[in-house]
Design a protein around this motif. Structure first.
Motif, mmCIF file in Angstrom:
data_model
loop_
_atom_site.group_PDB
_atom_site.id
_atom_site.type_symbol
_atom_site.label_atom_id
_atom_site.label_comp_id
_atom_site.label_asym_id
_atom_site.label_seq_id
_atom_site.Cartn_x
_atom_site.Cartn_y
_atom_site.Cartn_z
ATOM 1 N N HIS A 197 0.835 -1.215 0.000
ATOM 2 C CA HIS A 197 0.000 0.000 0.000
ATOM 3 C C HIS A 197 0.868 1.264 0.000
ATOM 4 O O HIS A 197 0.674 2.185 0.807
ATOM 5 N N VAL A 236 -1.410 13.848 2.295
ATOM 6 C CA VAL A 236 -2.785 13.907 2.807
ATOM 7 C C VAL A 236 -2.962 15.292 3.418
ATOM 8 O O VAL A 236 -2.342 15.604 4.440
ATOM 9 N N TYR A 242 -9.172 14.603 3.166
ATOM 10 C CA TYR A 242 -9.195 13.146 3.013
ATOM 11 C C TYR A 242 -8.718 12.669 1.635
ATOM 12 O O TYR A 242 -8.820 11.481 1.331
ATOM 13 N N VAL A 297 -5.651 12.015 -1.266
ATOM 14 C CA VAL A 297 -4.247 11.630 -1.250
ATOM 15 C C VAL A 297 -3.634 12.085 -2.570
ATOM 16 O O VAL A 297 -4.126 11.731 -3.640
ATOM 17 N N ASN A 351 0.999 3.728 -2.016
ATOM 18 C CA ASN A 351 0.367 4.994 -2.394
ATOM 19 C C ASN A 351 -0.297 5.726 -1.232
ATOM 20 O O ASN A 351 -0.632 6.904 -1.354
ATOM 21 N N ARG A 352 -0.478 5.060 -0.128
ATOM 22 C CA ARG A 352 -1.054 5.739 1.028
ATOM 23 C C ARG A 352 -0.066 6.723 1.657
ATOM 24 O O ARG A 352 -0.426 7.509 2.526
ATOM 25 N N HIS A 353 1.192 6.659 1.200
ATOM 26 C CA HIS A 353 2.222 7.554 1.725
ATOM 27 C C HIS A 353 2.316 8.854 0.937
ATOM 28 O O HIS A 353 3.311 9.579 1.049
#
Length: 203
Positions: free
Chosen positions: A49, A56, A123, A125, A51-53
């Motif tokens: 995962h 934000v 919220y 990214v 791409n969650r980095h």
């Protein structure tokens, strides 16, 4: 009588220029290659995962994305679209000095990341190297303005004519799913980097 070694000066000059070319090719290949390597790692190991980095907006944890976002992409179309600009514009920033590439890259990454963090939708990214591409464009155009050398002005005109319209539209909130804050911030960061380093830009 000719002096020993005088006839070798052109060869040394040619060798020096070739060395400069090689250094720039290697640097750009490593930089863009690292982005592609991260993409392949993300695709082959989706459980990471990565791409969650990305950035934000207005979250403490999302600040890490300022540094990581340029190496993260949503898909093959995304990274392919950014690669051309990274190669062409990144190459142009390397002259007259390789240090100029680092100045432009740092300004673009920080500008794109900070603007996305400040102005991005809650919220969301923000990922991708398009902010860096916009930063290179801003840097090159600003370099022509600040140095006013013939070559820099010609490069600035090339960038403005080739990328100007798409850059302008990309920096406005017109398209859903497009990180216009990253684009706007990248361009601003590139311009500021050119401003701060304008003395070193002179050939």
């Amino acid at each position: 009588m000719s002096q020993p070694g005088v006839s070798f000066a052109p060869s040394r000059a040619a060798g020096s220029f070739v060395d400069q070319l090689k250094a720039r090719v290697v640097l750009l290949a490593v930089f863009v290659g690292s982005i592609w390597a991260t993409f392949f790692l993300s695709v082959s190991m989706p459980f990471l995962h990565l791409n969650r980095h990305g950035v934000v907006p207005r979250t403490l944890s999302g600040l890490q994305g300022i540094l990581f976002a340029p190496w993260l992409h949503a898909g093959l179309w995304h990274i392919t679209a950014n690669t051309g600009g990274l190669l062409v514009l990144g190459w142009l920033t390397m002259w007259p000095r390789i240090a100029n590439f680092w100045q432009a890259t740092a300004g673009a990454i920080l500008g794109a990341g900070l603007c996305a963090w400040l102005l991005g939708a809650p919220y969301s990214v923000h990922i991708g190297a398009s902010g860096v591409v916009f930063g290179y464009a801003g840097y090159l155009v600003a370099r022509g303005v600040y140095t006013r050398s013939i070559i820099s002005i010609l490069v600035a005109l090339f960038v403005a004519s080739s990328y100007g319209l798409s850059m302008l539209l990309g920096a406005l909130p017109l398209y859903p799913g497009v990180s216009w804050p990253s684009h706007l911030g990248g361009a601003i960061g590139g311009i500021i980097a050119a401003r701060l380093s304008r003395q070193s830009l002179r050939p």
